[in-house]
Design an enzyme around this catalytic site. Structure first.
Site, short mmCIF file in Angstrom:
data_model
loop_
_atom_site.label_atom_id
_atom_site.label_comp_id
_atom_site.label_asym_id
_atom_site.label_seq_id
_atom_site.Cartn_x
_atom_site.Cartn_y
_atom_site.Cartn_z
CE LYS A 1 7.97 -11.06 -9.09
NZ LYS A 1 9.02 -11.85 -8.42
CD GLU B 1 14.75 -20.17 -4.64
OE1 GLU B 1 14.31 -20.98 -5.48
OE2 GLU B 1 14.65 -18.94 -4.79
CG ASN C 1 0.62 1.96 3.74
OD1 ASN C 1 -0.44 2.03 3.16
ND2 ASN C 1 1.75 2.42 3.24
N GLY C 2 -0.32 -1.47 6.47
CA GLY C 2 0.02 -2.41 7.54
C GLY C 2 -1.14 -3.34 7.84
CB CYS D 1 -0.87 0.02 1.25
SG CYS D 1 -1.87 -1.44 1.42
NE ARG E 1 4.83 1.40 -1.66
CZ ARG E 1 5.50 1.04 -0.58
NH1 ARG E 1 6.81 1.19 -0.55
NH2 ARG E 1 4.90 0.53 0.45
CD GLU F 1 15.54 -16.41 -10.92
OE1 GLU F 1 14.63 -15.99 -11.63
OE2 GLU F 1 15.35 -16.85 -9.77
CD1 TRP G 1 -0.19 -6.16 -0.90
CD2 TRP G 1 -0.01 -6.09 -3.11
NE1 TRP G 1 0.32 -7.35 -1.31
CE2 TRP G 1 0.45 -7.35 -2.66
CE3 TRP G 1 0.02 -5.82 -4.48
CZ2 TRP G 1 0.93 -8.33 -3.53
CZ3 TRP G 1 0.50 -6.80 -5.34
CH2 TRP G 1 0.95 -8.03 -4.86
CE LYS H 1 15.90 -16.85 -6.99
NZ LYS H 1 14.50 -16.93 -6.73
CG HIS I 1 25.08 -42.88 -6.71
ND1 HIS I 1 25.38 -44.22 -6.54
CD2 HIS I 1 24.77 -42.39 -5.47
CE1 HIS I 1 25.23 -44.54 -5.26
NE2 HIS I 1 24.86 -43.46 -4.59
C1 F6R Z 1 12.34 -17.43 -9.72
C2 F6R Z 1 10.99 -17.12 -10.05
C3 F6R Z 1 10.14 -18.12 -10.74
C4 F6R Z 1 8.78 -18.18 -10.08
C5 F6R Z 1 7.82 -19.10 -10.86
C6 F6R Z 1 6.50 -19.24 -10.16
O1 F6R Z 1 12.95 -16.40 -9.02
O2 F6R Z 1 10.55 -16.04 -9.75
O3 F6R Z 1 10.74 -19.37 -10.73
O4 F6R Z 1 8.94 -18.64 -8.78
O5 F6R Z 1 7.63 -18.58 -12.14
O6 F6R Z 1 5.87 -18.03 -10.03
P1 F6R Z 1 4.68 -17.84 -9.02
O7 F6R Z 1 5.20 -18.03 -7.65
O8 F6R Z 1 4.19 -16.45 -9.27
O9 F6R Z 1 3.66 -18.87 -9.36
#
Ligand code: F6R
Length: 610
Positions: free
Chosen positions: A605, A482, A100-101, A2, A27, A489, A74, A486, A505
């Site tokens: 995203k 993970e 906000n909050g 928010c 945001r 990507e 939000w 990270k 193996h």
């Molecule tokens: C990695 C990343 C992607 C998402 C994936 C799922 O940093 O952002 O691997 O995690 O595309 O996205 P959501 O969580 O939005 O379903």
């Protein structure tokens, strides 16, 4: 997240509010609104969707007046809608509030206010505040806000107006940011500096428990207890882009640093006052329905799926129900055995990922109950699932997911404890121990963040390599996956995550002189096993960075080339800490390679295609 903006001065406030809110658009938000003192009194306009929708409503019917507050919402409590948008008012429409909050005890306050005759028109926690302030008012808005604030628990930044005192704008901060902009013959409030930067670079930054009373000509600062205070003026020399990132170079780094807050917010309101149990009121399953669950499928993509890998261990160990974690794009096509006694948990930051949504629909078609863990209220996943746990990470702007992932972990811990309590698989002393340890996580993350320069150095060295490995056992392996994603990507360095015991193996063939290996070593019962796997790669020339619990550095130091210690927590909770150095390594490696950290190549995203 928010956004708040407020104005008191000589100019027309509507444009200042709308322009300020536009500066907060980055945001993320789902609705917006403003309240202005006009010649007719305190008038409010709000609208779901983009600010353009609000502007359309104001077109031809502007709110003319030089005092106002505005908000972009939000959604956290209640779906995005006109009614749920801020500003909220009391039943007399004499008081207006932007917030906000999260108000943790809003249901109790709401019941009390309803008993006094208040009529609620939204599903939000914020509306409670406007009724509460009105209820406390006896001729002094500052005192009324102070009394109201005393009754509220949670995190909040507030802007409050009352028609009875149109010369005053009251602002409060408690665990949610708020700044006061100082102008000439005019003053401002903003949840973030960009909202007011166009008008002033002189600000007061409020601390928790502080409030400001703004008039056209001055700003009075005091604590919420009523004690006057003075403060240094902070001169902002950031440009707008830097201000949007709160001074961080990238949104990803900002979001990594927001994790302590995301942890606190995701736990807020979900743990009983005595800290001994978890309250997930959003789960509509009865105890009998929970007892009838025979298996759990966790389905998700990418980083969310990696949270699901940790979730599997968490739920199995706490609730003793068998769990499978699946990649959503595979799930539907492998003819999974979904029965009415299967609980399917879908995890999605955006709540819009096509594969996850398709898996959800398949699960429902087969008669399973679906629980969603998502960050976006009103998203497709949240609308179609039977039960929804909203992570309170706030909008994630960087493509690489960080705070959403760790908030998903917190959601799994809460869910695991909730199921354990209902099923009686863990006693209350154990649950209280986990809850206590969870409360320590935010500060522990902060202490990891304090050591970011060490990880920057590690990352700069790694960035010269084209291949590397992450290894670990148990939940360490889940976190390794993970960490590897990270790094890939955003730095475009090829890396693989391997179960440490599986290297021998076949994959050991790839370990050659100088190859970097990052090994997670946080599970006490697996220390020795992991150390012997480290020896296997060391013997073939690997350069090993060990991410290890504090207190075990001595033992591990003999077997690795470099060490990074993370604070000690319960083994099950360690992913919420151990992933943080891996996020920072990925960030700094990407930076060292000159990549566009926030917008890596070939990624979106939200992936809304199969
Ligand atoms: C990695 C990343 C992607 C998402 C994936 C799922 O940093 O952002 O691997 O995690 O595309 O996205 P959501 O969580 O939005 O379903």
């Amino acid at each position: 997240m928010c956004g708040i903006v407020g104005y008191i001065g000589k100019r027309d406030s509507q444009d200042i509010l709308i322009e300020g809110l536009k500066k907060l658009e980055y945001r993320g938000y789902d609705s917006a609104g403003i309240a202005v003192f006009t010649k007719n009194g305190l008038e409010v306009r709000k609208s779901i969707g983009r600010l353009a929708n609000l502007e359309q409503k104001l077109d031809g019917q502007p709110l003319e007046g030089s005092v106002g507050i505005g908000h972009t919402r939000w959604a956290t409590h209640g779906k995005p809608s006109d009614a749920n948008s801020h500003p909220h008012t009391d039943n007399t429409h004499k008081f207006s509030v932007v917030h906000n909050g999260i108000i943790e005890n809003y249901l109790d306050l709401k019941d009390e206010l309803i008993a006094k005759g208040c009529k609620f028109v939204s599903e939000t926690d914020t509306e409670v505040i406007s009724h509460l302030v009105a209820d406390e008012y006896d001729g002094d808005i500052v005192k009324a806000v102070q009394r109201a604030v005393k009754r509220m628990r949670g995190a909040f930044a507030l802007g409050v107006l009352t028609e009875y005192e149109p010369e005053r704008l009251v602002a409060v901060r408690f665990a949610s940011p708020l700044v006061i902009g100082i102008g000439e013959g005019e003053n401002f409030i903003g949840s973030d500096i960009p909202a007011i930067l166009e008008h002033t670079r002189n600000v007061y930054i409020l601390n928790d428990g502080e409030m400001a009373i703004l008039t056209k000509t001055g700003v009075e600062l005091m604590t919420t207890e009523g004690e006057f205070i003075s403060k240094e003026i902070f001169h902002v020399d950031w440009d707008l882009v830097t201000a949007e990132k709160a001074g961080f170079d990238h949104f990803m780094l900002k979001e990594i640093y927001e994790q302590p807050k995301a942890y606190r917010d995701t736990m807020m309101g979900r743990i009983s006052d005595d800290g001994r149990s978890v309250e997930l009121t959003e789960i509509g399953m009865t105890a009998d329905e929970i007892r009838a669950i025979r298996k759990i499928h966790i389905v998700a993509c990418g980083t969310a799926m990696h949270a699901g890998l940790v979730g599997k261990t968490v739920l199995e160990s706490l609730a003793r129900i068998p769990v499978e974690t699946d990649v959503a794009s595979e799930y539907r096509y492998r003819s999974p055995i979904i029965t009415p006694d299967t609980l399917v948990i879908v995890v999605s930051q955006s709540g819009e990922t096509a594969d996850t949504l398709a898996a959800l629909r398949e699960a429902k078609r087969c008669g399973a109950r679906v629980l969603a863990i998502t960050n976006v209220v009103g998203s497709s996943v949240s609308r179609e699932a039977d039960d929804v746990i909203i992570t309170q990470a706030g909008p994630e702007i960087a493509v690489a997911s960080t705070k959403a992932y760790t908030s998903q972990l917190i959601a799994f811990y809460l869910l695991g404890l909730f199921l354990a309590e209902t099923l009686g698989t863990k006693d209350s002393a154990f649950i209280a121990e986990v809850v206590t340890a969870m409360h320590q996580l935010p500060e522990q993350v902060e202490s990891i963040l304090d050591n970011a320069p060490v990880l920057k150095q590690v990352a700069e060295n790694l960035s010269k390599h084209n291949n590397l490995f992450f290894i670990g056992r148990g939940v360490d392996f889940a976190v390794a996956q993970e960490g590897s994603l990270k790094l890939k990507e955003i730095s475009y360095i090829h890396s693989e995550a391997y179960a440490a015991g599986e290297l021998k193996h076949g994959t050991l063939a790839l370990i050659e002189e100088g190859i970097p290996v990052i090994s997670l070593i946080t599970q006490e019962d697996l220390y020795e096993k992991t150390l012997s796997n480290i020896k296997e790669v060391k013997a073939r020339g690997a350069h090993v960075l060990g991410v290890v619990n504090e207190g075990f550095e001595g033992e591990v130091a003999k077997s690795v080339d470099e060490l990074f210690a993370i604070p000690k927590t319960l083994p099950l909770l360690s992913p919420a800490l151990s992933v943080v150095p891996l996020q920072l390594i990925a960030y700094y490696a990407s930076l060292a390679r000159g990549n566009d950290v926030d917008k890596p190549r070939n990624l979106a995203k939200s992936v809304t295609v199969e």
